[in-house]
Design a protein around this motif. Structure first.
Motif, PDB file in Angstrom:
ATOM      1  N   GLU A 173       0.835  -1.210   0.000  1.00 48.22           N
ATOM      2  CA  GLU A 173       0.000   0.000   0.000  1.00 48.22           C
ATOM      3  C   GLU A 173       0.865   1.253   0.000  1.00 48.22           C
ATOM      4  OE1 GLU A 173      -3.306   2.230   2.889  1.00 48.22           O
ATOM      5  OE2 GLU A 173      -2.451   0.291   3.465  1.00 48.22           O
ATOM      6  N   ASP A 212       2.348   6.695  -6.935  1.00 46.15           N
ATOM      7  CA  ASP A 212       1.309   7.556  -7.539  1.00 46.15           C
ATOM      8  C   ASP A 212       1.664   9.031  -7.381  1.00 46.15           C
ATOM      9  OD1 ASP A 212      -0.160   5.370  -8.316  1.00 46.15           O
ATOM     10  OD2 ASP A 212      -1.593   5.473  -6.661  1.00 46.15           O
ATOM     11  N   GLU A 259       1.131   4.212  -3.000  1.00 46.98           N
ATOM     12  CA  GLU A 259       0.826   5.621  -2.740  1.00 46.98           C
ATOM     13  C   GLU A 259       1.996   6.528  -3.140  1.00 46.98           C
ATOM     14  OE1 GLU A 259      -0.811   6.661   1.069  1.00 46.98           O
ATOM     15  OE2 GLU A 259      -1.845   4.742   1.254  1.00 46.98           O
ATOM     16  N   THR A 281       3.242  10.906   3.727  1.00 42.98           N
ATOM     17  CA  THR A 281       2.792   9.527   3.552  1.00 42.98           C
ATOM     18  C   THR A 281       3.562   8.591   4.476  1.00 42.98           C
ATOM     19  OG1 THR A 281       2.308  10.026   1.233  1.00 42.98           O
ATOM     20  CG2 THR A 281       2.370   7.701   1.856  1.00 42.98           C
TER      21      THR A 281
END
Length: 467
Positions: free
Chosen positions: A354, A361, A358, A412
């Motif tokens: 995950e 992206d 992220e 993040t």
């Protein structure tokens, strides 16, 4: 620094290191004043190469007395600018302190000076029928002192841990100029604070490691390597869990197809198999018995049946195993000519798919024209993000563009409770982002520790923390 002050410092250093060297020529200042980061231009006033702990102590005492700053220099393979001297500092290089001594076969320990090359320690251990397991692509040039100062990890952490796990004792010179002998090789020593672990990972900001008593272990037997092509990155944890349930892995690495293409383009190694995959996993384990090998092949077939793996190859010899490892270990070298912007980040392994998605992206949306290279140590949650500089784009402009997205990347990291630096330290490059991994209260304690050991801020100032 004025010319007079610089001359005074050089003369003082020459009086201290009568058995070593003091270098002031332009080539030496350039070579010793930097590490593998390419953002900062080195500008030291001198390079000093001591040969003893006592000479290091005298250098530190002189720095406190005269008010000049010191920057430690090991193999200069770091990627956070922790060993960069860009502001008129004196570089303390440990190349001349490279002796291995006091091997104790009963305790399985050996004493290394700070300048001992990682590969030198590995070879010494092998000569004794033992093994030093901390390993990375820069093992041929990185030094033990630098490894410990950044708590280097590398490719075997999943089985053998980080550098700090192999330190039985340390000899250090603090920022005040005191010589401390910490832990003295003891396995059990419950007498209060274990100060050696403050110096491990401190990047030379509290003092300089001059000697380390390192632990060794038994040699692994018949190390076997599997390279697997993954159908999708999300399956990397499925594969890791499937193998870990049934086999004790010594390594679990991953790299992208783009990373592999750069390695293959260099022409030194061949593709692992005919087909292609978007991502690859490299697994290593001890094939001690025929049953272990059969178990591994059974897990491989299971992964194929589940659609997680599209193809794979297993080493049939030590030579083939080394060549398969090169598919992963040659990545950094083959992309270095593109002046990559590197980010060394980590989360717990379960969050890796995950987290990577992220981050990928974010970077792809901000820099659609930049090539993104992923590789890392999936077994311990460490990812290496590399953004390659396009030809024709100035280095300064490229780094500025990459830094624009750092806040999003590290937000993040913070959301996933990860680290902004997994194994290369904080140095200059990550200092402004320490807040994304460390709470304000933690940072306050770190600063207090720094002041306690280095009240005059002469030890690698400006790295990790601002005081």
């Amino acid at each position: 620094m004025s010319k007079v002050a610089a001359e005074q410092i050089v003369e003082r250093l020459k009086a201290i290191v009568v058995s070593g060297k003091v270098l002031t020529d332009a080539d030496s200042l350039q070579a010793y004043g930097k590490d593998w980061t390419k953002k900062y231009e080195p500008d030291p006033v001198a390079v000093v190469l001591p040969k003893t702990t006592e000479e290091v102590q005298a250098i530190v005492l002189a720095a406190n007395e005269m008010g000049f700053a010191l920057v430690p220099s090991g193999g200069r393979t770091g990627l956070s600018a922790g060993a960069v001297a860009a502001s008129g500092e004196v570089v303390v290089a440990f190349d001349a302190m490279n002796k291995v001594s006091d091997f104790n076969p009963a305790d399985r320990t050996v004493v290394c000076q700070a300048g001992v090359i990682t590969e030198q320690l590995q070879s010494f251990a092998e000569e004794q029928g033992l093994f030093y397991p901390v390993d990375f692509a820069s093992a041929g040039s990185s030094q033990i002192g630098g490894n410990l100062s950044t708590n280097a990890g590398g490719i075997k952490v999943i089985r053998w841990g980080m550098s700090r796990d192999w330190v039985a004792g340390l000899k250090v010179v603090t920022g005040k100029g005191d010589i401390l002998e910490l832990n003295k090789g003891l396995a059990k020593n419950n007498t209060g604070y274990d100060l050696r672990h403050l110096f491990i990972g401190a990047e030379g900001t509290l003092g300089f490691i001059t000697e380390a008593t390192m632990k060794l272990t038994r040699q692994p037997k018949n190390l076997t390597v599997l390279v697997l092509g993954l159908s999708h990155f999300n399956h990397v944890m499925d594969v890791l869990q499937a193998f870990s349930r049934r086999i004790d892995l010594t390594a679990f690495e991953f790299f992208s197809d783009k990373a592999l293409r750069h390695v293959l383009a260099n022409g030194d190694v061949t593709a692992p198999f005919e087909g292609e995959a978007p991502f690859y996993a490299l697994l290593e384990f001890e094939s001690l018995t025929e049953e272990t090998l059969e178990e591994a092949m059974g897990v491989f077939e299971e992964c194929m049946e589940n659609g997680w793996v599209v193809d794979g190859v297993i080493s049939q010899s030590e030579t083939q195993a080394k060549n398969l490892w090169r598919l992963r270990e040659d990545i950094s070298e083959t992309i270095s000519k593109f002046t990559p912007y590197k980010n060394d980040i980590s989360v717990v392994p379960s969050k890796v798919p995950e987290f990577l998605t992220e981050i990928d992206d974010i970077v792809a949306s901000r820099y659609p024209d930049f090539e993104i290279i992923w590789f890392g140590h999936i077994g311990d949650g460490n990812l290496h993000l590399n953004i390659l500089k396009p030809e024709g784009l100035a280095k300064e402009e490229f780094f500025a563009k990459c830094e624009e997205v750092n806040t999003q990347v590290f937000e993040t990291v913070q959301r996933h409770q990860g680290s902004v630096s997994a194994e290369h330290g904080v140095g200059l490059l990550k200092k402004d982002y320490l807040q994304y991994t460390r709470a304000p209260e933690e940072i306050a304690y770190l600063k207090a520790i720094k002041v306690a050991f280095d009240p005059n801020n002469v030890m690698n100032p400006g790295k990790v923390l601002d005081i």
